[in-house]
Design a protein around this motif. Structure first.
Motif, PDB file in Angstrom:
ATOM      1  N   GLY A  83    -111.820  36.949  87.227  1.00  0.00           N
ATOM      2  CA  GLY A  83    -112.694  37.156  88.376  1.00  0.00           C
ATOM      3  C   GLY A  83    -111.956  37.739  89.568  1.00  0.00           C
ATOM      4  O   GLY A  83    -112.335  38.781  90.112  1.00  0.00           O
ATOM      5  N   VAL A  84    -110.888  37.073  89.990  1.00  0.00           N
ATOM      6  CA  VAL A  84    -110.147  37.547  91.163  1.00  0.00           C
ATOM      7  C   VAL A  84    -109.395  38.836  90.850  1.00  0.00           C
ATOM      8  O   VAL A  84    -109.166  39.672  91.732  1.00  0.00           O
ATOM      9  N   ARG A  85    -109.027  39.032  89.596  1.00  0.00           N
ATOM     10  CA  ARG A  85    -108.351  40.266  89.190  1.00  0.00           C
ATOM     11  C   ARG A  85    -109.256  41.486  89.439  1.00  0.00           C
ATOM     12  O   ARG A  85    -108.781  42.578  89.735  1.00  0.00           O
ATOM     13  N   ASN A  86    -110.574  41.269  89.311  1.00  0.00           N
ATOM     14  CA  ASN A  86    -111.550  42.353  89.494  1.00  0.00           C
ATOM     15  C   ASN A  86    -112.383  42.172  90.763  1.00  0.00           C
ATOM     16  O   ASN A  86    -113.491  42.709  90.864  1.00  0.00           O
TER      17      ASN A  86
ATOM     18  N   THR B 191    -113.699  42.185  99.998  1.00  0.00           N
ATOM     19  CA  THR B 191    -112.484  42.276 100.812  1.00  0.00           C
ATOM     20  C   THR B 191    -112.527  41.176 101.859  1.00  0.00           C
ATOM     21  O   THR B 191    -113.495  41.066 102.621  1.00  0.00           O
ATOM     22  N   LEU B 192    -111.496  40.360 101.886  1.00  0.00           N
ATOM     23  CA  LEU B 192    -111.454  39.259 102.842  1.00  0.00           C
ATOM     24  C   LEU B 192    -111.076  39.774 104.228  1.00  0.00           C
ATOM     25  O   LEU B 192    -110.158  40.585 104.376  1.00  0.00           O
TER      26      LEU B 192
ATOM     27  N   LEU C 168    -104.572  37.529  95.712  1.00  0.00           N
ATOM     28  CA  LEU C 168    -105.079  37.591  97.082  1.00  0.00           C
ATOM     29  C   LEU C 168    -103.984  37.905  98.094  1.00  0.00           C
ATOM     30  O   LEU C 168    -104.256  38.517  99.133  1.00  0.00           O
ATOM     31  N   VAL C 169    -102.746  37.492  97.819  1.00  0.00           N
ATOM     32  CA  VAL C 169    -101.672  37.801  98.774  1.00  0.00           C
ATOM     33  C   VAL C 169    -101.433  39.306  98.856  1.00  0.00           C
ATOM     34  O   VAL C 169    -100.862  39.799  99.829  1.00  0.00           O
ATOM     35  N   LYS C 170    -101.906  40.049  97.841  1.00  0.00           N
ATOM     36  CA  LYS C 170    -101.782  41.506  97.891  1.00  0.00           C
ATOM     37  C   LYS C 170    -102.671  42.101  98.977  1.00  0.00           C
ATOM     38  O   LYS C 170    -102.476  43.246  99.386  1.00  0.00           O
ATOM     39  N   GLN C 171    -103.675  41.316  99.436  1.00  0.00           N
ATOM     40  CA  GLN C 171    -104.523  41.767 100.543  1.00  0.00           C
ATOM     41  C   GLN C 171    -103.885  41.454 101.897  1.00  0.00           C
ATOM     42  O   GLN C 171    -104.496  41.666 102.939  1.00  0.00           O
TER      43      GLN C 171
END
Length: 447
Positions: free
Chosen positions: A145-148, A152-153, A409-412
């Protein structure tokens, strides 16, 4: 507790979306909370800041809504989960509970709702800046799910709630990879004087491949390898494991033997020597039958079970935290093809690469495929980490050997931590949630 029980009782195994998504939509609509759902069934709900908190930074709170469903009595994944309380714990009847991660989901949703099923249950919290609630799908099969994620937070501060150790702030997690090995088996003729012996195993401790490392130093697939080494037999079928990241606790093996009683006695004696690796539901059943098929497979097709390392492969001597580990989680024969799935975890990318090379060497007669790889969440102590520690008090900061969605998520560009209540034996029928810890965890979320 009421919200948790309602959420948890709804069928929500990985890849089953509608029951849980519809319930969450109902709760959000009832409380007039805006939300969007992306094409991968991830839900992002936004709670606007209270009037006097508009200058506070936005924060995102996150939980996944799928579970690893296992049962020891044939209960189907689409069946409602039967929940009960016992001696300060919440459990499920004959299935996994799904507190991983519904406990987190309930705790982050409750502060922002006042109604449930048409009843007013409490006043809404109104002492916060903007809050984003992220409910993700299919976490249990490679963080799909989070992979796709298509949302955008806005928030640059993030709290994941998938930690299962109280008084702990997680600041890093292992990466993971599924390695699938397949081999077409050669059929051979079974001597006519041989008879069928079916072994039905249950009650090995099993559990989570990231948490239940010490209790699974010897597991079911290793026991099967030991049995085949000791007995003159032919292999007919093996079916072990139900989820790629869950250590098997039950399974079946069908073999052909020349002397059923002698084989039964030897297997039972071997089994009784392994009681320290069993739960209180441990059991081994035998089914004897005449030989109905004329062909099977050589038993040495599974000889790799005695050589394959299934354990913590590398650990940190200073922190005592596992760095790299792996377990064989699924073993089956389908259409004369043997399939073995190995789930590896590591706090370093190099560790994941090492398991691929090691397993390729051990399983050199097999075709190898890798799937669902995700990289580790690199441990960091940030200002946000220290702030959370200051607020929660008496909590230690450490990385964990399980895999968390935070690695994506840390990639965001977010700063992240993970916290959670005390959950024992996730991914197994022995899963349970501590009530006192759950209440404390909810109070931590409120803070």
């Amino acid at each position: 507790i009421k919200l948790f029980k309602q959420l948890c009782s709804v069928p929500h195994p990985t890849y089953m979306y509608d029951p849980m998504v519809n319930l969450l939509k109902q709760i959000l609509d009832e409380n007039q909370i805006s939300y969007t759902i992306d094409n991968h069934h991830n839900i992002l709900a936004v709670i606007e800041s209270c009037p006097t908190y508009k200058n506070y930074p936005s924060i995102s709170l996150q939980a996944h809504y799928d579970m690893v469903f296992v049962s020891d009595n044939g209960t189907k994944p689409e069946s409602p989960i039967s929940i009960y309380e016992e001696n300060g714990w919440i459990k499920a009847q004959n299935t996994s509970l799904g507190a991983d991660n519904i406990a987190g989901l309930a705790a982050i949703l409750l502060p922002f709702i006042s109604k449930l099923n048409g009843e007013v249950i409490k006043e809404k919290s109104c002492n916060h800046g903007q809050v984003e609630l992220l409910f993700t799908s299919d976490e249990e099969t490679g963080l799909i799910g989070v992979r796709n994620l298509e949302h955008t937070l806005v928030s640059k501060l993030h709290v994941n709630t998938d930690c299962e150790s109280p008084n702990t702030i997680i600041n890093g997690s292992a990466g993971g990879i599924t390695q699938i090995f397949t081999k077409q088996l050669l059929k051979v003729e079974i001597p006519s004087n041989f008879k069928i012996l079916k072994l039905i195993f249950s009650g090995f401790k099993g559990g989570h491949t990231g948490f239940d490392l010490k209790t699974n130093k010897f597991n079911m697939t290793q026991f099967i390898g030991l049995v085949l080494q000791m007995i003159d037999c032919y292999l007919i079928d093996v079916q072990v494991g139900k989820a790629m990241n869950s250590i098997p606790f039950e399974g079946e093996v069908i073999i052909a033997v020349s002397d059923q009683q002698q084989a039964k006695n030897l297997i039972f004696n071997l089994y009784t020597l392994q009681t320290e690796f069993m739960s209180d539901k441990g059991n081994l059943a035998f089914v004897c039958a005449p030989l109905e098929q004329t062909h099977g497979f050589y038993k040495n097709e599974l000889e790799f079970l005695s050589r394959l390392r299934q354990e913590v492969l590398i650990d940190n001597d200073e922190t005592k935290i596992a760095v790299t580990s792996q377990y064989l989680t699924i073993l089956k024969i389908v259409n004369d093809q043997l399939e073995a799935q190995i789930y590896a975890r590591s706090l370093t990318s190099r560790g994941l690469d090492w398991t691929i090379c090691y397993n390729k060497n051990v399983m050199n007669q097999f075709c190898q495929e890798t799937k669902y790889r995700y990289e580790p969440w690199e441990p960091k102590v940030t200002k946000f980490t220290l702030l959370v520690q200051q607020m929660l008090k008496n909590c230690q900061i450490q990385p964990i050997h399980a895999g968390f969605e935070t690695s994506f998520l840390v990639k965001q560009g977010v700063e992240a931590v993970s916290i959670g209540p005390w959950i024992e034996n996730p991914h197994s029928v022995n899963e349970r949630l501590n009530l006192e810890s759950f209440q404390k965890f909810y109070e931590q979320i409120l803070s």
